[in-house]
Motif scaffolding. Structure first.
Motif, PDB file in Angstrom:
ATOM      1  N   ALA A 100       0.824  -1.222   0.000  1.00 48.69           N
ATOM      2  CA  ALA A 100       0.000   0.000   0.000  1.00 48.69           C
ATOM      3  C   ALA A 100       0.851   1.263   0.000  1.00 48.69           C
ATOM      4  O   ALA A 100       0.433   2.304  -0.514  1.00 48.69           O
ATOM      5  CB  ALA A 100      -0.928   0.000   1.213  1.00 48.69           C
ATOM      6  N   GLY A 101       2.053   1.147   0.559  1.00 45.34           N
ATOM      7  CA  GLY A 101       2.897   2.342   0.627  1.00 45.34           C
ATOM      8  C   GLY A 101       3.482   2.749  -0.714  1.00 45.34           C
ATOM      9  O   GLY A 101       3.853   3.908  -0.899  1.00 45.34           O
ATOM     10  N   LEU A 102       3.554   1.792  -1.651  1.00 44.07           N
ATOM     11  CA  LEU A 102       4.243   2.089  -2.916  1.00 44.07           C
ATOM     12  C   LEU A 102       3.635   3.255  -3.705  1.00 44.07           C
ATOM     13  O   LEU A 102       4.351   4.174  -4.093  1.00 44.07           O
ATOM     14  CB  LEU A 102       4.305   0.841  -3.784  1.00 44.07           C
ATOM     15  CG  LEU A 102       5.585   0.005  -3.651  1.00 44.07           C
ATOM     16  CD1 LEU A 102       5.510  -1.217  -4.551  1.00 44.07           C
ATOM     17  CD2 LEU A 102       6.831   0.823  -3.985  1.00 44.07           C
ATOM     18  N   VAL A 128      -3.907   7.251   5.266  1.00 40.33           N
ATOM     19  CA  VAL A 128      -3.841   5.852   5.704  1.00 40.33           C
ATOM     20  C   VAL A 128      -5.198   5.191   5.484  1.00 40.33           C
ATOM     21  O   VAL A 128      -5.298   4.078   4.950  1.00 40.33           O
ATOM     22  CB  VAL A 128      -3.443   5.766   7.201  1.00 40.33           C
ATOM     23  CG1 VAL A 128      -3.350   4.318   7.643  1.00 40.33           C
ATOM     24  CG2 VAL A 128      -2.130   6.490   7.456  1.00 40.33           C
ATOM     25  N   ALA A 129      -6.259   5.902   5.876  1.00 40.24           N
ATOM     26  CA  ALA A 129      -7.612   5.339   5.781  1.00 40.24           C
ATOM     27  C   ALA A 129      -7.960   5.032   4.323  1.00 40.24           C
ATOM     28  O   ALA A 129      -8.503   3.957   4.020  1.00 40.24           O
ATOM     29  CB  ALA A 129      -8.618   6.317   6.382  1.00 40.24           C
ATOM     30  N   ALA A 130      -7.645   5.959   3.424  1.00 41.75           N
ATOM     31  CA  ALA A 130      -7.985   5.752   2.012  1.00 41.75           C
ATOM     32  C   ALA A 130      -7.263   4.525   1.471  1.00 41.75           C
ATOM     33  O   ALA A 130      -7.880   3.679   0.790  1.00 41.75           O
ATOM     34  CB  ALA A 130      -7.610   6.990   1.190  1.00 41.75           C
ATOM     35  N   VAL A 177      -1.179  -3.677   8.739  1.00 39.04           N
ATOM     36  CA  VAL A 177      -0.045  -3.760   7.805  1.00 39.04           C
ATOM     37  C   VAL A 177       0.008  -2.506   6.913  1.00 39.04           C
ATOM     38  O   VAL A 177       1.095  -2.003   6.609  1.00 39.04           O
ATOM     39  CB  VAL A 177      -0.124  -5.058   6.960  1.00 39.04           C
ATOM     40  CG1 VAL A 177       1.023  -5.115   5.966  1.00 39.04           C
ATOM     41  CG2 VAL A 177      -0.094  -6.281   7.860  1.00 39.04           C
ATOM     42  N   THR A 178      -1.152  -1.986   6.509  1.00 40.43           N
ATOM     43  CA  THR A 178      -1.160  -0.753   5.697  1.00 40.43           C
ATOM     44  C   THR A 178      -0.510   0.390   6.488  1.00 40.43           C
ATOM     45  O   THR A 178       0.270   1.172   5.933  1.00 40.43           O
ATOM     46  CB  THR A 178      -2.602  -0.362   5.302  1.00 40.43           C
ATOM     47  OG1 THR A 178      -3.158  -1.421   4.538  1.00 40.43           O
ATOM     48  CG2 THR A 178      -2.637   0.901   4.476  1.00 40.43           C
ATOM     49  N   SER A 179      -0.830   0.480   7.762  1.00 40.14           N
ATOM     50  CA  SER A 179      -0.225   1.534   8.590  1.00 40.14           C
ATOM     51  C   SER A 179       1.291   1.408   8.581  1.00 40.14           C
ATOM     52  O   SER A 179       2.008   2.394   8.383  1.00 40.14           O
ATOM     53  CB  SER A 179      -0.700   1.430  10.042  1.00 40.14           C
ATOM     54  OG  SER A 179      -2.072   1.578  10.096  1.00 40.14           O
TER      55      SER A 179
END
Lengths: 290, 340
Positions: A100-102, A128-130, A177-179
């Motif tokens: 998600a960070g990419l 982060v939420a999106a 994990v997204t966070s």
């Protein structure tokens, strides 16, 4: 400003509109919705991401599941394809969230993120939420495909409560994990470093979990690691309800070296993991984004 | 008039390299203020600090009466920022980008739609607004970026090198638009290393060099402060340095010539600083004729902002550009700025 006549700059009257007072919560919702919409437009215009995202876990299930097809059934308590389904669901959610960070890193490198950083966002957690909402939606589509294929392979379908638990587990894991992935995005200098971390984290975390084999197959040191790995706490509840249609919160689903872990306790661990992840990235968001 | 932007004793370093040494200036409400300086002088870092993108090491910053450091969120709502490099999501259409912009500035849907229609119309984007931005030309991208920066009707619009990389036509469109925008009461702060841009647009100018503001005033004030006029002379297309030296000695004997500088970068042309007088040009020509020297080109002008820069720093803007271009490590700078 009227919408009927204008069309010259003289009609542009800065701050002439009286904007309604809004709450921080509604601002947060609006910005999250705007950011999520962007991610879904990207997905719609680049459907290859979706196609690859659905095909890949099915390949795992089909090929990796077939690898141990002839293994004695009592080893896994069920046939291996059936056993593997929970691992593939969780690993799919994990990989999606880890990546998600990419896109945010590329936004940062290309300067698009500055648009968000100079805007008066109610909270930068909307970024982060999106990402989390997007990954959860994508993962759910993947899960539907995995559950569907598993059913075709004879694993049966989870009931309503089973489906709700799968949703909850995916949600908690993806938020956590997204966070962490977004935290890394703001802590690392560029996408090369982020991709390196993703590569390093990806497969070892899979192998050091109960995704591919039960705890009892592992040497003690790996059992310790697997029981510290949040992925195991996401895999075991889903696996349990797949194999045991009659589940309870107190059902023991994992025999960790230090204690037996119940269904409810596993979900509590996952909740704790999500909350801790959200909290520990706060300074990074503030430092990078303040 | 109240100051719409206040920058006081701003300091910022990236590791061992000092980007902004001590920058102070004020922008009055409703004016266009140009921050002029060569690349690497500290303009972008100053702007990034003002826009809350970079945390300064020290100093005070205010936008529309709000302290940027104490209340960054409120400051953000009052400023619009147009970055040097237009960053668009090429998958989105222009309208989708503006919708996203409206969402992150919390505009109600109806007001956002009105403003998008309005800005699209006056910026000549109507035909393109529903097309993906990936197909936009540089000029269109810049216009869309302007629309995005203005959508929330900021009190202060901050533009970092607004016309860099644009063709002449697009540049004039942007200039006209900024002049018109000023007439609506919007305060505009822009940085530029183009002399003509600042001269054409800015009510007041701050000249920045090596991380410090070295002069502030209206372009006329700054030029008048220098006094005199300039005569640029070329004896031949390419004059030898020996001949340029002897011509310099000859012309320095004229009573109205204050200073003569040989510009080696321009084929050893001579730049004379002279007392303003009606016949300075003809007297120079007469002196050259009597010494048997030809004239390839000669022109008389008032001091330019480049002369102001030259007087303050001892080098022309172009020389400063060339010097910094060779010494800067842009990759390292970008990495550092991403870290801070």
């Amino acid at each position: 400003m009227t919408s009927t006549s204008p069309k010259t700059i003289a009609d542009w009257r800065p701050r002439a509109d009286r904007l309604p007072q809004t709450s921080a919560f509604s601002d947060f919702m609006q910005e999250t919705l705007g950011l999520t919409t962007r991610l879904f437009i990207q997905l719609k215009r680049r459907p290859s991401t979706l196609v690859a995202g659905i095909v890949q876990p099915l390949m795992w299930l089909l090929l990796f599941g077939a690898l141990f097809q002839n293994i004695p059934k009592d080893l896994f308590g069920t046939d291996y394809g059936h056993f593997l389904g929970a691992g593939v669901i969780v690993f799919t959610a994990f990989v999606g969230a880890l990546n998600a960070g990419l896109p945010v890193m590329f936004d940062r490198e290309f300067g698009f993120l500055n648009r968000l950083l100079v805007a008066p966002l109610a909270s930068r957690y909307s970024i982060v939420a999106a990402s989390a909402i997007y990954i959860i939606a994508l993962t759910l589509l993947q899960v539907v495909a995995i559950v569907g294929l598993s059913a075709l392979l004879g694993a049966g379908l989870p009931g309503f409560s089973g489906a709700a638990i799968i949703l909850l587990v995916v949600l908690l894991l993806v938020v956590g994990v997204t966070s962490l992935s977004l935290g890394l995005t703001f802590a690392l200098p560029g996408h090369i470093e982020l991709i390196a971390v993703i590569f390093v984290a990806n497969l070892p975390l899979l192998f050091a979990s109960t995704a591919l084999a039960p705890l009892s197959f592992m040497p003690p040191w790996l059992q310790m690691i697997a029981c510290l790995n949040p992925l195991s706490y996401a895999i075991e509840p889903i696996r349990y309800l797949y194999i045991n249609p009659q589940w309870q919160w107190s059902s023991i689903i994992l025999h960790a070296p230090w204690a037996d872990v119940s269904f409810g306790a596993a979900l509590l661990v996952l909740t704790g993991f999500a909350l801790v992840s959200l909290v520990i990235i706060q300074p990074l968001l503030r430092r990078r984004l303040a | 008039m109240a100051a719409a932007v206040v920058v006081k004793n701003l300091r910022k370093s990236y590791g061992s390299s000092i980007a902004v040494r001590d920058v102070s200036f004020e922008v009055q409400a409703g004016e266009i203020f140009g921050l002029l300086g060569p690349n690497g002088a500290g303009k972008t870092t100053t702007i990034r600090c003002l826009c809350t993108l970079t945390k300064p090491d020290g100093g005070e910053l205010e936008v529309a009466g709000v302290s940027v450091l104490k209340d960054p969120r409120s400051a953000r709502s009052k400023l619009g920022y147009i970055a040097q490099e237009v960053a668009l999501d090429k998958v989105l259409t222009g309208r989708e980008l503006l919708n996203l912009q409206a969402a992150i500035y919390h505009l109600p849907k109806a007001i956002a739609n009105q403003r998008i229609e309005f800005l699209t119309s006056i910026l000549g984007l109507t035909e393109y607004i529903n097309k993906k931005t990936g197909g936009y030309s540089g000029g269109l991208q810049r216009r869309l970026d302007l629309a995005a920066g203005l959508l929330h009707q900021p009190e202060v619009l901050i533009l970092d090198e607004p016309t860099v990389g644009l063709d002449i036509e697009s540049r004039v469109v942007v200039w006209d638009f900024l002049r018109q925008l000023k007439s609506t009461g919007t305060t505009i702060l822009l940085t530029s290393h183009y002399l003509e841009e600042v001269d054409a647009l800015a009510d007041r100018v701050g000249i920045i060099d090596a991380g410090k503001v070295i002069a502030t005033g209206t372009p006329s004030e700054l030029k008048d402060r220098l006094g005199g006029e300039r005569i640029t002379l070329r004896i031949r297309e390419f004059t030898t340095s020996a001949e340029a030296d002897s011509t310099k000695d000859l012309l320095m004997q004229l009573p109205f010539v204050q200073e003569a500088i040989i510009n080696a970068n321009q084929g050893n042309s001579l730049n004379l600083v002279v007392h303003a007088s009606d016949d300075a040009l003809s007297q120079v020509q007469a002196a050259l004729k009597s010494a048997g020297l030809p004239v390839f080109g000669i022109a008389q002008s008032r001091p330019s902002l480049d002369d102001v820069y030259l007087a303050a720093t001892g080098k022309t803007l172009m020389d400063a550009e060339m010097a910094t271009a060779g010494s800067r490590n842009l990759k390292a700078e970008k990495k550092q700025s991403m870290k801070n």
